[in-house]
Design a protein around this motif. Structure first.
Motif, PDB file in Angstrom:
ATOM      1  N   LYS A  45       0.847  -1.187   0.000  1.00 12.99           N
ATOM      2  CA  LYS A  45       0.000   0.000   0.000  1.00 12.99           C
ATOM      3  C   LYS A  45       0.886   1.240   0.000  1.00 12.99           C
ATOM      4  O   LYS A  45       1.889   1.310   0.709  1.00 12.99           O
ATOM      5  N   GLU A  46       0.487   2.232  -0.803  1.00 14.24           N
ATOM      6  CA  GLU A  46       1.314   3.429  -0.956  1.00 14.24           C
ATOM      7  C   GLU A  46       0.438   4.672  -0.837  1.00 14.24           C
ATOM      8  O   GLU A  46      -0.719   4.685  -1.247  1.00 14.24           O
ATOM      9  N   LEU A  47       1.015   5.723  -0.261  1.00 14.83           N
ATOM     10  CA  LEU A  47       0.298   6.995  -0.153  1.00 14.83           C
ATOM     11  C   LEU A  47       1.284   8.140  -0.260  1.00 14.83           C
ATOM     12  O   LEU A  47       2.491   7.930  -0.438  1.00 14.83           O
ATOM     13  N   ILE A  48       0.766   9.351  -0.165  1.00 13.17           N
ATOM     14  CA  ILE A  48       1.605  10.559  -0.197  1.00 13.17           C
ATOM     15  C   ILE A  48       1.564  11.210   1.176  1.00 13.17           C
ATOM     16  O   ILE A  48       0.489  11.375   1.771  1.00 13.17           O
ATOM     17  N   LEU A  49       2.742  11.554   1.684  1.00 18.41           N
ATOM     18  CA  LEU A  49       2.853  12.294   2.938  1.00 18.41           C
ATOM     19  C   LEU A  49       3.183  13.745   2.611  1.00 18.41           C
ATOM     20  O   LEU A  49       4.105  14.021   1.844  1.00 18.41           O
ATOM     21  N   ALA A  50       2.418  14.671   3.182  1.00 16.18           N
ATOM     22  CA  ALA A  50       2.689  16.102   3.044  1.00 16.18           C
ATOM     23  C   ALA A  50       2.977  16.669   4.430  1.00 16.18           C
ATOM     24  O   ALA A  50       2.145  16.567   5.331  1.00 16.18           O
ATOM     25  N   LYS A  51       4.141  17.253   4.576  1.00 13.42           N
ATOM     26  CA  LYS A  51       4.574  17.698   5.905  1.00 13.42           C
ATOM     27  C   LYS A  51       4.529  19.214   6.008  1.00 13.42           C
ATOM     28  O   LYS A  51       4.917  19.920   5.081  1.00 13.42           O
ATOM     29  N   TYR A  52       4.061  19.686   7.148  1.00 15.90           N
ATOM     30  CA  TYR A  52       3.941  21.119   7.366  1.00 15.90           C
ATOM     31  C   TYR A  52       5.320  21.769   7.467  1.00 15.90           C
ATOM     32  O   TYR A  52       6.303  21.143   7.832  1.00 15.90           O
ATOM     33  N   GLY A  53       5.338  23.065   7.202  1.00 14.34           N
ATOM     34  CA  GLY A  53       6.517  23.868   7.461  1.00 14.34           C
ATOM     35  C   GLY A  53       6.206  24.833   8.580  1.00 14.34           C
ATOM     36  O   GLY A  53       6.027  24.470   9.736  1.00 14.34           O
ATOM     37  N   GLU A  54       6.103  26.103   8.206  1.00 14.72           N
ATOM     38  CA  GLU A  54       5.823  27.179   9.163  1.00 14.72           C
ATOM     39  C   GLU A  54       4.527  26.942   9.934  1.00 14.72           C
ATOM     40  O   GLU A  54       4.388  27.330  11.090  1.00 14.72           O
TER      41      GLU A  54
ATOM     42  N   LYS B 110      -8.795  16.587  -6.752  1.00 11.34           N
ATOM     43  CA  LYS B 110     -10.062  16.136  -7.331  1.00 11.34           C
ATOM     44  C   LYS B 110      -9.897  15.618  -8.751  1.00 11.34           C
ATOM     45  O   LYS B 110     -10.493  14.606  -9.136  1.00 11.34           O
ATOM     46  N   LYS B 111      -9.075  16.266  -9.544  1.00 14.98           N
ATOM     47  CA  LYS B 111      -8.951  15.876 -10.962  1.00 14.98           C
ATOM     48  C   LYS B 111      -8.216  14.553 -11.139  1.00 14.98           C
ATOM     49  O   LYS B 111      -8.288  13.938 -12.206  1.00 14.98           O
ATOM     50  N   PHE B 112      -7.496  14.102 -10.110  1.00 10.98           N
ATOM     51  CA  PHE B 112      -6.734  12.861 -10.229  1.00 10.98           C
ATOM     52  C   PHE B 112      -7.526  11.631  -9.813  1.00 10.98           C
ATOM     53  O   PHE B 112      -7.156  10.508 -10.143  1.00 10.98           O
ATOM     54  N   GLY B 113      -8.595  11.834  -9.062  1.00  8.43           N
ATOM     55  CA  GLY B 113      -9.376  10.706  -8.561  1.00  8.43           C
ATOM     56  C   GLY B 113      -9.626  10.846  -7.069  1.00  8.43           C
ATOM     57  O   GLY B 113      -9.322  11.872  -6.461  1.00  8.43           O
ATOM     58  N   ALA B 114     -10.172   9.807  -6.482  1.00  9.10           N
ATOM     59  CA  ALA B 114     -10.563   9.859  -5.070  1.00  9.10           C
ATOM     60  C   ALA B 114      -9.354   9.608  -4.154  1.00  9.10           C
ATOM     61  O   ALA B 114      -8.558   8.697  -4.383  1.00  9.10           O
ATOM     62  N   PHE B 115      -9.261  10.437  -3.120  1.00 10.52           N
ATOM     63  CA  PHE B 115      -8.239  10.289  -2.087  1.00 10.52           C
ATOM     64  C   PHE B 115      -8.897  10.372  -0.716  1.00 10.52           C
ATOM     65  O   PHE B 115      -9.874  11.099  -0.532  1.00 10.52           O
ATOM     66  N   ARG B 116      -8.334   9.657   0.223  1.00 12.74           N
ATOM     67  CA  ARG B 116      -8.733   9.793   1.623  1.00 12.74           C
ATOM     68  C   ARG B 116      -7.657  10.590   2.346  1.00 12.74           C
ATOM     69  O   ARG B 116      -6.489  10.214   2.368  1.00 12.74           O
ATOM     70  N   LEU B 117      -8.059  11.722   2.921  1.00 17.87           N
ATOM     71  CA  LEU B 117      -7.109  12.607   3.585  1.00 17.87           C
ATOM     72  C   LEU B 117      -7.302  12.557   5.090  1.00 17.87           C
ATOM     73  O   LEU B 117      -8.427  12.695   5.596  1.00 17.87           O
ATOM     74  N   THR B 118      -6.215  12.360   5.815  1.00 21.68           N
ATOM     75  CA  THR B 118      -6.210  12.436   7.281  1.00 21.68           C
ATOM     76  C   THR B 118      -4.992  13.243   7.704  1.00 21.68           C
ATOM     77  O   THR B 118      -4.055  13.443   6.915  1.00 21.68           O
ATOM     78  N   ARG B 119      -4.985  13.703   8.932  1.00 23.03           N
ATOM     79  CA  ARG B 119      -3.842  14.478   9.402  1.00 23.03           C
ATOM     80  C   ARG B 119      -3.479  14.077  10.834  1.00 23.03           C
ATOM     81  O   ARG B 119      -4.345  13.777  11.654  1.00 23.03           O
ATOM     82  N   ALA B 120      -2.184  14.078  11.102  1.00 21.61           N
ATOM     83  CA  ALA B 120      -1.669  13.769  12.431  1.00 21.61           C
ATOM     84  C   ALA B 120      -0.190  14.120  12.461  1.00 21.61           C
ATOM     85  O   ALA B 120       0.514  13.988  11.451  1.00 21.61           O
ATOM     86  N   GLN B 121       0.276  14.601  13.598  1.00 19.41           N
ATOM     87  CA  GLN B 121       1.698  14.871  13.824  1.00 19.41           C
ATOM     88  C   GLN B 121       2.314  15.745  12.730  1.00 19.41           C
ATOM     89  O   GLN B 121       3.334  15.414  12.134  1.00 19.41           O
TER      90      GLN B 121
END
Length: 394
Positions: free
Chosen positions: A3-12, A36-47
């Protein structure tokens, strides 16, 4: 397949206090719109991380990553393999998952971040164990902890572990829309698109205003500015674009006002019109691409004369930059080529031969008062047209 996903990490954004949730909500909203244009994603946030999990296997995550590099509020991005929180699962999945990147490398190192301190191995132990497994699987590799070709990351988080290659640098800044709305005075030059980009990076949602003076300016000049608007949307999101008919005002300036004050009077009237449009569009400030001393209308004295008519803040994010720095940014964001197309805007119409470089406010007001521009300003506002340039518009 793992299983693979994308991690986006905060800065400031990670440094925000009690209002951090507001910034996170805006960033999540912006990401959903972009994805939206790429397809369905499930987004969650933590840490201080947003997890973007594709709901379909046919989504091209490399294309998504490239798209997300323009989203303000994200410091770093990566594709990551999802593992159970055990070294057995981490090592089993890491070997095939990292194959493509490791086969093309000569040296590597492993770094680990153990956010879950209950995990039985400490970070150096995680690095040593996974590093040994990877060396066995890819014997051509050597360990280089100082300048590796590839850095393998292992992150032990709340519910899962994640394995990935090096992070990709994000756009940084704050999410667009988190700092209010402002109106960008957008010419066809190099500077103003960069100014809009820099203020969007501070979380400001921009609209744009442009002044046209047919027949002195051509349709191609307006099309050039519209193209710049579209080129800014990957960073700024949807942009409302206001086009102001300015011919009669410029002709009146030429007819009634002293030539050396043409430019500063023109900019004062632009500011007056922009404020009226800003009020209608709920913008709280104006943005210009001025840099101190770059041209005659951008001396401190000339800027003071221009600001005297403004009742709302005027942001000048390029004020202390030289042209080389501005050009570098324009090239990086993809507006430079369009900005240098040879179509003149209204700022180059009726340019005085010897402009007043250090005008006094009293002299400028006296020169401007030789004609009552009130009716022409109202007419220009009434004749202003608006269209919206949308993100990913074709």
């Amino acid at each position: 397949m793992a299983k693979e996903l994308i991690l986006a990490k905060y800065g400031e954004m990670a440094l925000k206090g009690l209002n951090r949730g507001t910034f996170e909500d805006i960033l999540m909203k912006n990401l959903r719109r972009r994805l939206k244009k790429f397809g369905a994603f499930r987004l969650t946030r933590a840490q201080s991380t947003i997890y973007m999990e594709p709901q379909s296997e046919d989504i091209d995550l490399d294309e998504v990553l490239e798209h997300l590099q323009c989203v303000f509020g994200i410091a770093a991005l990566c594709r990551a393999c999802v593992c159970e929180k055990s070294m057995e699962d981490i090592t089993v999945k890491a070997v095939p998952y990292l194959e493509e990147v490791l086969l093309g490398a000569r040296t590597f190192k492993v770094e680990a971040k153990r956010a879950d301190k209950a995990f039985p191995l400490k970070s150096p132990e995680i690095c040593a164990e996974l590093g040994g497994i990877l060396l066995e699987a890819y014997p051509h590799l050597e360990v280089d902890v100082h300048h590796p070709d590839v850095t393998v990351m292992v992150e032990i988080r709340d519910t899962h572990a994640f394995v990935h290659g090096a992070n990709i640098k994000g756009a940084g800044g704050l999410p667009v829309g988190s700092s209010g709305k402002a109106l960008l005075l957008l010419s066809g030059g190099i500077d103003s698109p960069v100014a809009g980009y820099r203020m969007a990076r501070r979380g400001i949602h921009i609209s744009a205003i442009h002044y046209v003076s047919p027949p002195y300016t051509s349709d191609r000049a307006q099309e050039k500015v519209e193209q710049l608007c579209q080129e800014l949307t990957p960073y700024c999101g949807n942009i409302a674009f206001f086009c102001v008919p300015f011919t009669e005002i410029q002709e009146a300036i030429k007819k009634y006002c002293p030539e050396e004050y043409f430019t500063v009077i023109m900019r004062r009237l632009m500011m007056e019109i922009a404020q009226k449009i800003a009020e209608k569009d709920n913008c709280l400030a104006l943005i210009t691409g001025e840099s101190v001393g770059q041209v005659a209308s951008q001396t401190m004295q000339a800027i003071a004369c221009t600001d005297a008519v403004s009742k709302i803040p005027v942001f000048r994010p390029l004020i202390g930059l030289d042209k080389t720095e501005i050009v570098e940014t324009a090239r990086a964001i993809g507006t430079f080529e369009t900005s240098t197309l040879p179509y003149e805007d209204c700022c180059t119409v009726f340019t005085p031969r010897h402009p007043k470089v250090r005008p006094s406010l009293a002299d400028v007001e006296k020169a401007q008062n030789k004609f009552d521009f009130t009716e022409l300003v109202e007419k220009a506002v009434a004749g202003t047209t608006m269209r919206v340039f949308e993100l990913d518009e074709k």
